[in-house]
Design an enzyme around this catalytic site. Structure first.
Site, short mmCIF file in Angstrom:
data_model
loop_
_atom_site.label_atom_id
_atom_site.label_comp_id
_atom_site.label_asym_id
_atom_site.label_seq_id
_atom_site.Cartn_x
_atom_site.Cartn_y
_atom_site.Cartn_z
CG PHE A 190 -3.68 15.28 1.06
CD1 PHE A 190 -4.56 14.29 1.44
CD2 PHE A 190 -3.34 15.40 -0.28
CE1 PHE A 190 -5.09 13.41 0.50
CE2 PHE A 190 -3.88 14.52 -1.23
CZ PHE A 190 -4.75 13.53 -0.83
CG ASP A 213 -5.75 9.00 6.05
OD1 ASP A 213 -5.01 9.71 6.73
OD2 ASP A 213 -6.86 9.38 5.63
NE ARG A 263 -2.78 8.24 -9.47
CZ ARG A 263 -3.40 7.85 -8.35
NH1 ARG A 263 -2.70 7.48 -7.31
NH2 ARG A 263 -4.71 7.82 -8.29
CD GLU A 311 -2.88 1.28 0.31
OE1 GLU A 311 -2.47 1.44 -0.85
OE2 GLU A 311 -4.09 1.31 0.60
CG ASP A 312 -0.91 4.72 -1.64
OD1 ASP A 312 -1.61 4.09 -0.82
OD2 ASP A 312 -1.41 5.52 -2.46
P1 IMP Z 1 -7.63 4.87 4.55
O1 IMP Z 1 -8.66 3.86 4.20
O2 IMP Z 1 -8.23 6.08 5.22
O3 IMP Z 1 -6.47 4.31 5.33
O4 IMP Z 1 -7.14 5.47 3.18
C1 IMP Z 1 -6.07 5.01 2.50
C2 IMP Z 1 -6.09 5.60 1.11
O5 IMP Z 1 -6.41 6.99 1.14
C3 IMP Z 1 -4.72 5.52 0.49
O6 IMP Z 1 -4.55 4.33 -0.21
C4 IMP Z 1 -4.70 6.74 -0.41
O7 IMP Z 1 -5.25 6.42 -1.66
C5 IMP Z 1 -5.60 7.74 0.27
N1 IMP Z 1 -4.83 8.74 1.04
C6 IMP Z 1 -4.79 8.91 2.38
N2 IMP Z 1 -3.98 9.90 2.75
C7 IMP Z 1 -3.48 10.41 1.61
C8 IMP Z 1 -2.53 11.47 1.31
O8 IMP Z 1 -1.99 12.16 2.19
N3 IMP Z 1 -2.26 11.67 0.00
C9 IMP Z 1 -2.82 10.94 -1.01
N4 IMP Z 1 -3.69 9.94 -0.79
C10 IMP Z 1 -4.02 9.68 0.50
MG MG Z 2 -4.46 4.18 -2.38
#
Ligand code: IMP
Ligand code: MG
Length: 176
Positions: free
Chosen positions: A151, A102, A164, A98-99
């Site tokens: 962010f 959050d 990206r 995963e990137d």
């Molecule tokens: P989560 O389900 O809230 O953990 O969201 C994870 C996804 O939200 C990641 O795979 C990203 O696609 C997106 N995301 C969360 N924070 C960021 C950020 O700071 N920049 C870009 N994408 C983000």
């Molecule tokens: Mg993502």
């Protein structure tokens, strides 16, 4: 949301060095055992490629697309699989790549789903982690960098599908 500027936060050199360290750690864990890397589209593409090139275990590369985000910077809380795996992972060592984690909603949903497919092992690797934002607990095996609640874009991460391709990771300054 309009972006005023992107400020470099983690340089390309710093990210690449950390990815190499993670690959070495992961290579040691799997040894000669094959591992199926699941790249979570689209954000993890750049990270997956750099990581996979440096993993010495035999690697299979698969892709999945899971979305919990709308087009803005806040999580919607709704998770859905928009592209599923083409193969079975039963009996395989699986490493989800995963990137960024959050709220944790995407990964917690995804890991539960993958567990039901009976892999031999299931681990999670993320380039970035925002622990302060966690809503749902997720067990992460490998973390590149813990970052504050900002962010970020670049190295695969987007803001409305832009940025990206930045080779570094930057945080965005929003137009007031
Ligand atoms: P989560 O389900 O809230 O953990 O969201 C994870 C996804 O939200 C990641 O795979 C990203 O696609 C997106 N995301 C969360 N924070 C960021 C950020 O700071 N920049 C870009 N994408 C983000
Ligand atoms: Mg993502």
């Amino acid at each position: 949301m309009k972006i005023k500027a992107v400020h470099e936060y983690l340089s390309e050199e710093k990210v690449t060095k950390r990815v190499a360290e993670m690959a070495a750690q992961i290579s040691e864990v799997y040894g000669d055992e094959p591992v199926c890397l699941i790249c979570i589209l689209k954000g993890s593409v750049f990270f997956t490629v750099e990581l996979a090139k440096r993993i010495t275990a035999p690697v299979e590369l698969e892709f999945m697309c899971v979305s919990s985000y709308g087009s803005d910077t806040k999580s919607s809380g709704v998770v859905k699989i928009t592209k599923d795996l083409d193969v079975s992972i039963e009996g395989k060592n699986v490493l989800v790549i995963e990137d960024i984690i959050d709220s944790g909603r995407t990964l917690s949903y995804l890991l539960e789903n993958l567990k039901t497919r009976n892999p031999k092992s299931l681990r999670l690797c993320t380039l970035l982690d925002k622990p302060d934002r966690r809503v749902v607990k997720v067990d992460v095996d490998y973390v590149g960098f813990e970052i504050p609640d900002e962010f970020v874009v670049g190295f695969g991460l987007d803001c409305n599908q832009q940025y990206r391709n930045l080779p570094y990771i930057g945080y965005v300054e929003i137009e007031e």
